[in-house]
Design a protein around this motif. Structure first.
Motif, PDB file in Angstrom:
ATOM      1  N   LYS A   1     -30.667  27.343 -10.081  1.00 23.61           N
ATOM      2  CA  LYS A   1     -31.045  28.693  -9.700  1.00 23.61           C
ATOM      3  C   LYS A   1     -30.982  29.671 -10.863  1.00 23.61           C
ATOM      4  O   LYS A   1     -31.583  30.716 -10.841  1.00 23.61           O
ATOM      5  CB  LYS A   1     -30.099  29.211  -8.593  1.00 23.61           C
ATOM      6  N   GLY A   2     -30.180  29.357 -11.829  1.00 15.78           N
ATOM      7  CA  GLY A   2     -29.998  30.290 -12.928  1.00 15.78           C
ATOM      8  C   GLY A   2     -28.929  31.316 -12.585  1.00 15.78           C
ATOM      9  O   GLY A   2     -28.572  31.513 -11.431  1.00 15.78           O
ATOM     10  N   PHE A   3     -28.402  31.978 -13.594  1.00 16.53           N
ATOM     11  CA  PHE A   3     -27.417  33.022 -13.377  1.00 16.53           C
ATOM     12  C   PHE A   3     -28.114  34.319 -13.012  1.00 16.53           C
ATOM     13  O   PHE A   3     -29.272  34.532 -13.357  1.00 16.53           O
ATOM     14  CB  PHE A   3     -26.586  33.237 -14.649  1.00 16.53           C
TER      15      PHE A   3
ATOM     16  N   LYS B   1     -30.223  31.155 -26.910  1.00 20.29           N
ATOM     17  CA  LYS B   1     -29.762  29.978 -26.182  1.00 20.29           C
ATOM     18  C   LYS B   1     -29.385  30.304 -24.750  1.00 20.29           C
ATOM     19  O   LYS B   1     -29.558  29.498 -23.848  1.00 20.29           O
ATOM     20  CB  LYS B   1     -28.530  29.386 -26.875  1.00 20.29           C
ATOM     21  N   LEU B   2     -28.865  31.503 -24.529  1.00 21.56           N
ATOM     22  CA  LEU B   2     -28.325  31.791 -23.207  1.00 21.56           C
ATOM     23  C   LEU B   2     -29.355  32.364 -22.239  1.00 21.56           C
ATOM     24  O   LEU B   2     -29.248  32.162 -21.040  1.00 21.56           O
ATOM     25  CB  LEU B   2     -27.143  32.756 -23.322  1.00 21.56           C
ATOM     26  N   ILE B   3     -30.326  33.064 -22.752  1.00 27.49           N
ATOM     27  CA  ILE B   3     -31.289  33.668 -21.836  1.00 27.49           C
ATOM     28  C   ILE B   3     -32.014  32.641 -20.972  1.00 27.49           C
ATOM     29  O   ILE B   3     -32.237  32.880 -19.784  1.00 27.49           O
ATOM     30  CB  ILE B   3     -32.266  34.599 -22.594  1.00 27.49           C
ATOM     31  N   PRO B   4     -32.354  31.477 -21.489  1.00 26.03           N
ATOM     32  CA  PRO B   4     -32.994  30.484 -20.613  1.00 26.03           C
ATOM     33  C   PRO B   4     -32.114  30.045 -19.443  1.00 26.03           C
ATOM     34  O   PRO B   4     -32.615  29.425 -18.502  1.00 26.03           O
ATOM     35  CB  PRO B   4     -33.260  29.304 -21.555  1.00 26.03           C
TER      36      PRO B   4
ATOM     37  N   GLY C   1     -32.201  44.259 -21.273  1.00 27.14           N
ATOM     38  CA  GLY C   1     -33.551  43.819 -20.945  1.00 27.14           C
ATOM     39  C   GLY C   1     -33.540  42.978 -19.693  1.00 27.14           C
ATOM     40  O   GLY C   1     -32.502  42.778 -19.065  1.00 27.14           O
ATOM     41  N   THR C   2     -34.698  42.465 -19.346  1.00 25.65           N
ATOM     42  CA  THR C   2     -34.840  41.627 -18.160  1.00 25.65           C
ATOM     43  C   THR C   2     -35.600  40.370 -18.534  1.00 25.65           C
ATOM     44  O   THR C   2     -36.635  40.431 -19.211  1.00 25.65           O
ATOM     45  CB  THR C   2     -35.638  42.380 -17.067  1.00 25.65           C
ATOM     46  N   ARG C   3     -35.083  39.219 -18.062  1.00 23.40           N
ATOM     47  CA  ARG C   3     -35.787  37.988 -18.383  1.00 23.40           C
ATOM     48  C   ARG C   3     -37.028  37.848 -17.513  1.00 23.40           C
ATOM     49  O   ARG C   3     -37.018  38.196 -16.344  1.00 23.40           O
ATOM     50  CB  ARG C   3     -34.861  36.793 -18.115  1.00 23.40           C
ATOM     51  N   ILE C   4     -38.087  37.324 -18.096  1.00 26.24           N
ATOM     52  CA  ILE C   4     -39.295  37.117 -17.312  1.00 26.24           C
ATOM     53  C   ILE C   4     -39.801  35.705 -17.492  1.00 26.24           C
ATOM     54  O   ILE C   4     -39.325  34.968 -18.336  1.00 26.24           O
ATOM     55  CB  ILE C   4     -40.421  38.079 -17.750  1.00 26.24           C
ATOM     56  N   CYS C   5     -40.754  35.379 -16.646  1.00 26.23           N
ATOM     57  CA  CYS C   5     -41.367  34.069 -16.724  1.00 26.23           C
ATOM     58  C   CYS C   5     -42.675  34.202 -17.464  1.00 26.23           C
ATOM     59  O   CYS C   5     -43.596  34.856 -16.999  1.00 26.23           O
ATOM     60  CB  CYS C   5     -41.605  33.549 -15.310  1.00 26.23           C
ATOM     61  N   ASN C   6     -42.691  33.593 -18.593  1.00 21.45           N
ATOM     62  CA  ASN C   6     -43.936  33.545 -19.334  1.00 21.45           C
ATOM     63  C   ASN C   6     -44.853  32.552 -18.674  1.00 21.45           C
ATOM     64  O   ASN C   6     -44.405  31.517 -18.249  1.00 21.45           O
ATOM     65  CB  ASN C   6     -43.641  33.043 -20.740  1.00 21.45           C
TER      66      ASN C   6
END
Lengths: 349, 485
Positions: free
Chosen positions: B381-383, B401-404, B471-476
């Motif tokens: 699920k991811g953090f 390394k951690l953002i993924p 920031g916010t992680r997104i799905c490329n």
């Protein structure tokens, strides 16, 4: 028409009422299924672990300074400078996805958070921003389970963050003397799935004080009123011992009068100003000019948010002698003042 | 809905307002002059000036209580007193207007000469008064009465004089609750470098930017002594998880998290897992656990000095971060960890720790190893959020390394002492399109003195509280987004 709609229409025909009536009733029942900004129940995952569904409130991110809140509705469209976006294309995708328009432009669909909400909500009044909000929540020592009083509600910017801080077992009671604004705020909380955590009431706190039912059970009080000193004695009665109060006032004269009023029942009175300074970055290349080592020029890229790709050769830089570098500097526009934050703790008896 | 007992959570246990034996407290001596963390064990004492007082009177009192050092037949002791006129009203200074106000405006200090001859009481006189059982307040009054220049001072000056004498002869001790706010402020004032210069407003911003709330699963890199872990755990309220990750063999010290008075329920939510654990794929099920133990040393198990694998990260060209310092292949780290079991946070649940190399994710100092089930869930699920506070490291590669490991649309906040590493990090994130809404912020905090006719910003100010990249992680679209369309 999908299975659900077919079933509904059959049911409607059977019962003899309109399709729309059934959908409304079911909509009320199924309200809990749409994504909430926060998880109140461990069995209901919050939006980060879910996919976009019909009826969700999402944040459409066009650019870093251009976002809006949109309610996903099958069949609806979003139109902006990047093209036409069909809501149906979004349904089923995870939050955080990039979605394309009819002409190939794109936006991102993000899950709502109190921070994003502060940036997109409609301003009915002047709102608090993240620097003040985050400091208030820390300094008021608000943790899950706390019961918090707030007046006035305004546009609900702080209230949304307070709800997050007290979830899942606490509560926020917020008061505004303007009936229409209170109603709009209530609608917003409903839309964001926060109704279990926030109760909005119409009340003139300066004139009447807080309701007696809260005496002695409140952990923290927040005041954003034109004349907070009128509400401070009442707040003192509501707070538990060692409870914390905060008053937000734009003008120093208000602060002075509030501090005087605080000193009878409160201790540890402190007043702060909090601001955020933001930075922008630019990529550039430092190059020596004419082999003269003592003079080095910095060439900027075209636009600050673009980066230099390896094939990019837009500038007249001599790659052999130039060094890529990233430079940061403060943004030109900055907020100079929002308000003074005055905190105090209720005296121990 | 008062919310007192909603959902099985008793607010009083989550937010205790009365001290108990063994709890940790923050003692504020003389209005912030000195801040001391203490544990209220029966034998605990506090030294003020040259007097040593037992802390036993503090047990069972509400937080916020005020105590005075008094001298009794058995020596100095702490006596609880009421706030009344001693603190609140005095600080306000001129209370009623009218004559007193006019008087103060006409006085000034042009005739006052500082030659140490103003006070008529000698130190022997004062000692004699003490032996006779005079209270601190009485001594202060005597000093004022015997000062030849007191009457000539302005009212404000008189107050300052009185307060100074009180601090010396009638010191106050305020019993404070250790909360994120008080702990952070105390450390920032005394030992800012231990918390990487993380100021309270910066810490609050990290918690907001990263959207920390109940039921969140938060990924942390806490190299600020445990302050961040404690702050996040506080906001989680005993739900969700705080997963502290580290690169290499040993985790970071989280001592400060112990001061928070967490119940065992809260403690159980604080876990740790090395980075290699978090991203290693197959080796986390039953069969692979043995292999896992050998390849990925963590916690007590087999600290044999193998290189912690970072090969699971498909990052291109990432620079080597400072993993070397955390790799220890001897028993010293083992002893250190076991030695702390007495004060172990999660002692309630885990019991003693076996000193063997079998696969057990037993609790070590502080926070136990994350269970394989939890790690599996996080991989799927991811953090929900990521906070990095590693003020001495190069953040760039850590962040890559951690953002993924985050869910899509999950926010993150990276704290650093220096601007340049964050600028580089932001640039790389922009290029790789892993995140949007990127912003570098520098918080600014100024405190004011608000007194009648004397309102102004305080003379002292903190010039620096760090920088934050959010920031916010997104799905490329280039990745597989797990969409079901």
């Amino acid at each position: 028409m999908n299975i659900a709609e077919f079933g509904l229409s059959m049911m409607a025909r059977f019962i003899g009422c309109s399709f729309w009536q059934i959908e409304i009733y079911l909509g009320v029942l199924l309200k809990s299924v749409t994504v909430s900004m926060l998880s109140i129940d461990p069995s209901k995952k919050n939006s980060f672990q879910r996919f976009i569904s019909d009826g969700d409130l999402v944040i459409v991110y066009e650019r870093h300074d251009n976002m809006k809140a949109v309610k996903v509705k099958k069949g609806s469209e979003l139109q902006n400078r990047f093209g036409v976006f069909k809501h149906s294309d979004w349904i089923g995708k995870p939050f955080g996805s990039k979605v394309l328009s009819s002409k190939g432009g794109f936006v991102y669909i993000l899950a709502p958070t109190p921070e994003l909400w502060t940036l997109v909500l409609s301003h009915r009044t002047q709102i608090l921003y993240i620097a003040d909000i985050s400091f208030v929540i820390s300094y008021l020592e608000i943790v899950p389970g706390c019961v918090v009083l707030e007046s006035g509600t305004g546009s609900g910017s702080l209230t949304t963050s307070l709800a997050r801080a007290v979830a899942p077992s606490g509560h926020v009671h917020t008061f505004d003397f303007h009936e229409q604004r209170a109603g709009l705020a209530r609608d917003d909380f409903e839309r964001n799935g926060l109704s279990n955590l926030v109760t909005v009431a119409v009340r003139d706190i300066q004139g009447e004080g807080f309701p007696d039912e809260f005496q002695g059970i409140i952990d923290s009080v927040f005041l954003d009123l034109p004349q907070p000193w009128l509400a401070i004695p009442s707040a003192a009665r509501m707070l538990k011992q060692d409870g914390v109060i905060c008053s937000f006032s734009p003008c120093i004269e208000q602060v002075q009068r509030s501090c005087e009023a605080l000193r009878s029942n409160f201790t540890d009175v402190r007043t702060f100003e909090v601001l955020l300074r933001t930075y922008e970055i630019q990529e550039g290349r430092i190059q020596s000019s004419d082999g003269d080592e003592s003079y080095r020029r910095i060439t900027h890229t075209r636009r600050k948010r673009q980066c230099i790709s390896s094939e990019d050769n837009g500038e007249n830089t001599d790659k052999a002698t130039s060094i890529p570098t990233v430079m940061a500097r403060p943004c030109q526009e900055a907020r100079g003042h929002t308000g003074y934050l005055t905190f105090a703790r209720l005296n121990c008896q | 809905m008062a919310g007192e007992l909603v959902g099985g959570h008793q607010t009083s246990s989550v937010n205790p307002r009365i001290t108990w034996e063994g709890c940790s407290v923050l003692l504020d001596i003389n209005d912030g002059d000195r801040l001391v963390f203490a544990r209220l064990s029966p034998a605990a004492t506090l030294k003020i000036g040259d007097k040593k007082c037992s802390l036993r009177p503090l047990i069972g009192c509400p937080f916020g209580s005020l105590f005075r050092v008094e001298t009794g037949p058995n020596g100095p002791y702490l006596e609880r007193c009421v706030h009344s006129s001693s603190s609140g009203a005095n600080d306000m200074g001129v209370q009623e207007g009218g004559d007193r106000q006019l008087e103060s405006e006409s006085k000034d200090n042009r005739a006052l000469i500082d030659n140490n001859s103003a006070q008529n009481l000698s130190s022997e006189d004062i000692d004699a008064m003490r032996r006779d059982g005079a209270t601190g307040d009485e001594i202060v009054e005597a000093l004022i009465a015997n000062s030849s220049t007191y009457e000539n001072k302005t009212v404000f000056s008189q107050e300052k004089y009185k307060r100074r004498k009180q601090k010396k002869y009638a010191p106050k001790v305020l019993l404070r609750r250790p909360f994120t706010r008080s702990i952070c402020e105390a450390y920032f004032k005394k030992y800012p470098n231990r918390i990487g210069f993380l100021r309270i407003d910066t810490l609050s911003l990290l918690l907001s930017f990263a959207n920390i709330s109940a039921y969140s699963d938060v990924l942390l890199v806490d190299m600020v002594g445990g302050l961040l872990t404690g702050a996040v755990a506080e906001r989680l309220g005993g739900t969700g998880y705080v997963c502290n990750t580290y690169f290499g063999g040993t985790s970071h010290s989280l001592d400060i998290a112990r001061i928070f008075n967490f119940s065992s329920e809260f403690d159980s939510r604080i876990v740790q897992a090395s980075y290699s654990h978090l991203c290693s794929a197959e080796s986390l099920d039953e069969e692979g656990s043995k292999m896992h133990e050998i390849d990925h040393p963590a916690g007590i198990q087999s600290i044999i000095g193998r290189e912690s694998s970072t090969k699971c990260v498909p990052s291109t060209g990432s620079t080597q971060i400072q993993e070397a310092q955390s790799l220890r292949n001897d028993n010293s780290s083992l002893d250190e960890e076991l030695g702390n079991t007495k004060e172990n946070l999660s002692s309630g649940q885990e019991g003693l720790h076996e000193n063997n190399a079998t696969i057990t994710y037993k609790a070590v100092n502080p926070g136990k190893q994350a269970s394989p089930d939890a790690i599996k869930m996080w991989k799927e699920k991811g953090f929900n959020s990521l906070i990095v506070a590693a003020p001495e490291l190069e953040v760039d590669s850590i962040v890559q390394k951690l953002i993924p490991l985050l869910s899509y649309s999950a926010p993150f906040a990276i704290y650093h002492q220096f601007l340049q590493p964050l600028a580089t990090c932001m640039h790389k994130l922009q290029s790789s399109k892993m995140a949007i809404g990127l912003q570098i912020s520098e918080p600014w905090l100024r405190e004011y003195q608000v007194l009648p006719s004397r309102t102004h910003p305080q003379m002292q100010m903190s010039g620096f509280g760090g920088y934050i990249l959010s920031g916010t992680r997104i799905c490329n679209n280039s990745e597989n987004c797990n969409g079901n369309q």
